[in-house]
Design a protein around this motif. Structure first.
Motif, PDB file in Angstrom:
ATOM      1  N   VAL A  65      -9.191   4.122  -8.697  1.00 41.41           N
ATOM      2  CA  VAL A  65      -9.887   3.859  -9.956  1.00 41.41           C
ATOM      3  C   VAL A  65     -10.290   5.167 -10.626  1.00 41.41           C
ATOM      4  O   VAL A  65     -10.093   5.358 -11.833  1.00 41.41           O
ATOM      5  N   GLU A  66     -10.837   6.100  -9.850  1.00 40.67           N
ATOM      6  CA  GLU A  66     -11.256   7.394 -10.413  1.00 40.67           C
ATOM      7  C   GLU A  66     -10.068   8.158 -10.991  1.00 40.67           C
ATOM      8  O   GLU A  66     -10.165   8.747 -12.073  1.00 40.67           O
ATOM      9  N   VAL A  67      -8.953   8.157 -10.280  1.00 41.42           N
ATOM     10  CA  VAL A  67      -7.758   8.861 -10.767  1.00 41.42           C
ATOM     11  C   VAL A  67      -7.258   8.222 -12.055  1.00 41.42           C
ATOM     12  O   VAL A  67      -6.953   8.908 -13.028  1.00 41.42           O
ATOM     13  N   LEU A  79       0.580   5.855  -3.748  1.00 41.78           N
ATOM     14  CA  LEU A  79       1.101   4.913  -2.773  1.00 41.78           C
ATOM     15  C   LEU A  79      -0.032   4.618  -1.802  1.00 41.78           C
ATOM     16  O   LEU A  79      -0.521   5.515  -1.127  1.00 41.78           O
ATOM     17  N   LEU A  80      -0.468   3.380  -1.771  1.00 44.73           N
ATOM     18  CA  LEU A  80      -1.543   2.970  -0.880  1.00 44.73           C
ATOM     19  C   LEU A  80      -0.935   2.583   0.468  1.00 44.73           C
ATOM     20  O   LEU A  80      -0.017   1.772   0.530  1.00 44.73           O
ATOM     21  N   SER A  96      -6.408  -1.774  -8.982  1.00 41.67           N
ATOM     22  CA  SER A  96      -7.150  -0.512  -8.915  1.00 41.67           C
ATOM     23  C   SER A  96      -6.320   0.685  -9.365  1.00 41.67           C
ATOM     24  O   SER A  96      -6.856   1.769  -9.542  1.00 41.67           O
ATOM     25  N   GLY A  97      -5.013   0.484  -9.499  1.00 45.64           N
ATOM     26  CA  GLY A  97      -4.175   1.566 -10.001  1.00 45.64           C
ATOM     27  C   GLY A  97      -3.100   2.059  -9.072  1.00 45.64           C
ATOM     28  O   GLY A  97      -2.397   3.022  -9.391  1.00 45.64           O
ATOM     29  N   ALA A  98      -2.924   1.435  -7.920  1.00 45.89           N
ATOM     30  CA  ALA A  98      -1.851   1.853  -7.017  1.00 45.89           C
ATOM     31  C   ALA A  98      -0.494   1.541  -7.640  1.00 45.89           C
ATOM     32  O   ALA A  98      -0.323   0.526  -8.314  1.00 45.89           O
ATOM     33  N   ASP A  99       0.468   2.437  -7.411  1.00 42.12           N
ATOM     34  CA  ASP A  99       1.833   2.229  -7.902  1.00 42.12           C
ATOM     35  C   ASP A  99       2.709   1.531  -6.868  1.00 42.12           C
ATOM     36  O   ASP A  99       3.705   0.906  -7.214  1.00 42.12           O
TER      37      ASP A  99
END
Length: 121
Positions: A65-67, A79-80, A96-99
């Motif tokens: 989220v911060e990124v 990449l989570l 949350s923004g993971a690709d």
């Protein structure tokens, strides 16, 4: 060659992933928690971050989220890498923004393939 940051509090996983990605020709750095990882992302602006979800001080979703909220580093791919495997977890990760999302336990070869696919985007 891409710059890759691994953020994982498990030293064995960090060592395995860093070795695999260095062998593939990438420049790799490692941080051990979410706060240090976020600071390193802001400082070095890596091409890709391999990010653990469950870590001390700041979890991987909060880092995502911060990124994504920092307009100067939105090009960094994330990449989570996590043991969480429920569909709701996957939805939270992408929200949350993971690709990309790789579940533990994982195949190092599969992880490297995911990394290459993200870098090719």
């Amino acid at each position: 060659m891409a710059s890759i940051l691994i953020v994982d509090d498990d030293p064995d996983i960090a060592l395995l992933v860093s070795h695999k990605l260095r062998t593939a020709g990438h420049d790799v750095a490692v941080e051990v928690d979410g706060v240090a990882g976020l600071e390193a992302i802001r400082r070095s602006r890596p091409d890709l971050v391999v990010l653990d979800w469950m870590m001390p001080r700041m979890n991987g979703l909060d880092v995502c989220v911060e990124v994504r909220n920092d307009g100067s580093i939105t090009a960094t791919r994330i990449l989570l890498l996590t043991a969480k495997a429920q569909e709701a977890d996957l939805e939270r990760a992408y929200a949350s923004g993971a690709d990309a999302y790789v579940q533990k336990p994982f195949s190092p070869r599969e992880l490297a393939a995911q990394v290459e696919a993200l870098l090719a985007r």
